[in-house]
Design a protein around this motif. Structure first.
Motif: not given
Length: 412
Positions: A335-357
């Protein structure tokens, strides 16, 4: 007290907290005494915290403070109240290794240097002042050998920022409003520690990291003066909700927890709108997130996600377990994707293992699409922070983490 030009330092880390039963309104502006009890969850300090280094030296000529690298004034009454209360409780201190001895009476004439850093936006509705004042009081108490328990210290932190009293504990915390005029019984107590309900996963959608237009302090004052709904809430609604929430937390009853958390957040923002002039802390993206969660819970047939918003547009979403959190993260990124020039590492912070899962490749599973519905417009989220319930304040022994130089007491 030895005459050498020594510097003594303590560095502490303190978490922030998010209220699930809100504090809004004071009965005493000076002592910061609330008109109702409140309950919060402490967030994992690895993800959201304040780091504060406090130092003392006979070479310091005045009290000084740096916040996020910039020097700020300590002349405000909130800082002065905290400093006065801590100094009055300071005790004798001796460091035989360094040959330093400070007597109780010396603390009144010794000056302090304080440096504080938040790893999240200041004044954007993420309780930065709560973590900040809690960390200040906790670190100073350690430096000055203050022999008081966290509840007693919470009464001092409260005089800096009301919600700060709840950041002196981990897990779920209750701030008792108290009845005494001097505020001595308006303290925080831990309901359960951070291990009691460790299934929970907390995802914060930072919709805006800008400072809010109406500060919590002025907003509360205006609500107390003009909102009839606030008076009803404090007298009739919150006392019942507090008991129900304590029970829900004790029993890990997520259904009741979700109903209470969402209802209380919505009523708090209704109070803000009932204030004259009305206060708007949420925005269109905040409202879209509420709609998404409400639709999700209806589709699931049982509450899986609770939402709560403090005095700002940022959404705090509490998932009942990790499986739900992973699915929720998938839905949020859809629903809320990052902007095209945004790196996922700076878009999801904290416990990033959730993003990997969650996995970012391929099509979103149909089951999650059914839960979030048709989301045509892409909303604006600055970034997400994944966290969980966390512990209370700690002293950091690693001197490399100190914000002040050990020889000069000035910022590194």
């Amino acid at each position: 007290m030895a005459e050498e030009k020594w510097v003594m330092m303590v560095t502490a880390q303190t978490p922030t907290n998010i209220a699930v039963i809100k504090y809004w309104g004071k009965r005493d502006e000076v002592r910061i005494l609330p008109i109702n009890d409140s309950i919060s969850v402490t967030l994992d300090p690895d993800h959201l915290c304040t780091l504060t280094t406090v130092s003392v030296s006979p070479s310091f000529d005045r009290d000084r403070m740096w916040l996020n690298g910039k020097e700020i004034s300590l002349s405000g009454s909130r800082y002065q109240n905290c400093l006065r209360e801590i100094r009055s409780r300071a005790d004798d201190l001796e460091d035989k290794e360094k040959g330093i001895k400070i007597e109780k009476k010396d603390w009144q004439k010794l000056h302090l240097h304080i440096a504080s850093h938040n790893n999240f936006p200041t004044a954007a509705g993420l309780a930065s002042s709560a973590a900040g004042f809690a960390c200040l009081v906790f670190a100073l108490a350690k430096l000055m050998n203050v022999n008081e328990d966290p509840s007693q210290l919470s009464a001092i932190a409260r005089q800096g920022s009301g919600s700060a009293c709840r950041s002196l504990f981990g897990g779920f915390v209750k701030w008792n409003m108290g009845n005494k005029e001097d505020g001595s019984d308006s303290v925080a107590v831990q309901l359960v520690d951070d291990k009691h309900w460790d299934d929970l996963v907390i995802i914060i959608a930072v919709v805006s990291s800008r400072e809010k237009e109406t500060s919590s302090t002025s907003g509360m004052r205006e609500s107390v003066e003009t909102s009839l709904l606030l008076q009803h809430r404090a007298k009739e609604v919150v006392p019942v909700r507090i008991l129900q929430m304590e029970e829900a937390i004790k029993n890990r009853d997520f259904t009741s927890f979700t109903k209470l958390t969402c209802s209380d957040s919505n009523q708090f923002h209704a109070v803000c709108m009932d204030t004259s002039p009305p206060i708007f802390y949420m925005n269109d993206t905040s409202h879209r997130i509420i709609s998404l969660v409400e639709k999700w819970n209806r589709s699931a047939g049982t509450p899986e996600i609770a939402y709560t918003f403090d005095a700002g547009p940022n959404a705090v979403l509490i998932a009942r377990n990790r499986k739900v959190a992973v699915e929720l993260m998938q839905g949020l990124l859809y629903c809320f994707p990052p902007k095209p020039d945004t790196d996922m590492k700076s878009y999801v912070l904290g416990d990033t293992s959730i993003v990997k899962e969650a996995g970012l490749e391929g099509e979103l599973p149909q089951g999650i699409k059914d839960k979030i519905g048709n989301q045509d417009q892409k909303g604006e989220v600055s970034y997400f922070i994944c966290s969980r319930p966390g512990r209370g304040p700690v002293v950091l022994q690693d001197q490399t983490q100190a914000l002040l130089h050990p020889q000069t007491g000035l910022p590194k």
